[in-house]
Design a protein around this motif. Structure first.
Motif, short mmCIF file in Angstrom:
data_model
loop_
_atom_site.label_atom_id
_atom_site.label_comp_id
_atom_site.label_asym_id
_atom_site.label_seq_id
_atom_site.Cartn_x
_atom_site.Cartn_y
_atom_site.Cartn_z
N LEU A 31 0.84 -1.21 0.00
CA LEU A 31 0.00 0.00 0.00
C LEU A 31 0.87 1.26 0.00
O LEU A 31 0.56 2.24 -0.70
N SER A 34 2.19 2.18 -3.31
CA SER A 34 1.13 2.71 -4.16
C SER A 34 0.79 4.15 -3.78
O SER A 34 0.73 5.03 -4.65
N THR A 35 0.60 4.42 -2.48
CA THR A 35 0.07 5.72 -2.06
C THR A 35 1.15 6.78 -1.85
O THR A 35 0.88 7.97 -2.04
#
Length: 349
Positions: A31, A34-35
């Motif tokens: 995550l 990705s972020t």
């Protein structure tokens, strides 16, 4: 973009995952890539199968850009200091020269898979708030900024700077200070025996970390009305249980750990130096003789020897400290008597 804010988010997530299983760490970092690092789902190749002779293993994360592999990420539980050799095996098999290891710290590797046994340069980045190397790591490894040569220069320059700092620290000495003062005053007062004057002074230089910190004022009755009878008899492998603040805490190790943790929680903002002054090494003697340490200061042999509890206590400044596991009747007596001045009273059940 404020990379420091983004790095601090990673530090917060790291601390949150401190005692989580590796699959939780895996999902968290997928995550984050990705972020925070802005890689798309196809760029984050999780659990890639890698052939190792007759065996097939899975690399935790391989970050790609289109069809090009950029770097490999190896993830371990955050209380561990391991994973380097496993990362190197993936770099060798995949012919990739950049690797990231996440365990007790974050490590970046510039790895040369073209030579036998793989030469490498390494940069370690502790998970501490506002760490400039952490901010730079995010900047350089983000998809929009990724530049392999700049990353290699970052590793090289950071190590050269650290080596220079280490050399300066090595050269600092009482003799150096004496000689500098002698030269300074001899130029101003050429007819005066400055060496004789300086010799009448005690000139020394001491690291701040070696200067004892004054004892921290404690709140009375933080731990209420529990006492330990010095007449209690323990065998070498005793199973004595204790109570702390009315709550059973178990045996010797868990009780010491609970005492330190409760003290940290009742002294918001306490620094590592202040905590070490409150719980000095003599409390763990006779025996191992180390009371508390920063996670990054514990050598690998003391982890494998189970000399420190693998559950770090987090201070408000992000420092992670661990408490010794080495408790026998002798040094448990020392600890119980020594922490009374902190308002801590422990009762043997």
């Amino acid at each position: 973009m404020d990379y420091t804010i983004l790095w601090n988010k990673i530090v917060s997530q790291f601390n949150k995952n401190m005692n989580c299983k590796e699959e939780i760490v895996q999902a968290s970092w997928e995550l984050l890539f990705s972020t925070i690092f802005n890689y798309s789902e196809p760029d984050i190749d999780a659990q890639r199968s890698v052939k190792m002779g007759v065996m097939t293993k899975r690399a935790d994360i391989v970050i790609k850009n289109d069809n090009e592999d950029l770097f490999v990420v190896e993830l371990k539980r955050h209380t561990l200091h391991e994973g380097q050799e496993q990362l190197f095996s993936y770099l060798n098999q995949l012919k990739i020269d950049l690797g990231v290891l996440v365990c007790d710290k974050l490590y970046i590797y510039d790895y040369d898979f073209t030579v036998k046994d793989g030469a490498y340069k390494k940069l370690e980045i502790p998970f501490t708030l506002d760490n400039p190397n952490g901010s730079r790591f995010i900047e350089l490894f983000s998809k929009e900024n990724f530049d392999k040569q700049k990353i290699k220069e970052f590793i090289k320059d950071s190590n050269e700077r650290k080596n220079a700092e280490d050399e300066i620290k090595k050269e600092l000495s009482s003799k150096l200070i004496f000689d500098l003062l002698k030269n300074h005053f001899s130029e101003r007062y050429p007819d005066i025996d400055t060496e004789k004057i300086l010799s009448s002074f005690n000139i020394s230089i001491t690291p701040k970390s070696a200067i004892p910190t004054p004892a921290i004022p404690t709140t009375p009755n933080t731990f209420q009305n529990y006492s330990y009878s010095p007449t209690a008899s323990f065998s070498t492998k005793d199973a004595t249980q204790f109570m702390l603040n009315g709550t059973p805490t178990g045996g010797k190790g868990p009780t010491v750990y609970a005492s330190v943790k409760a003290y940290v929680e009742s002294h918001t903002g306490i620094s590592f130096a202040e905590l070490q002054a409150a719980f000095p090494d003599y409390l763990a003697k006779p025996g191992f003789g180390k009371m508390i340490r920063r996670v990054e200061d514990v050598p690998p042999n003391e982890w494998t020897g189970n000399r420190f509890k693998r559950q770090p206590i987090l201070l408000s400044d992000g420092t992670r400290i661990v408490v010794t596991n080495q408790w026998k009747p002798d040094n448990m007596h020392t600890f119980i008597e020594g922490v009374k001045k902190l308002g801590i009273e422990i009762k043997a059940i």
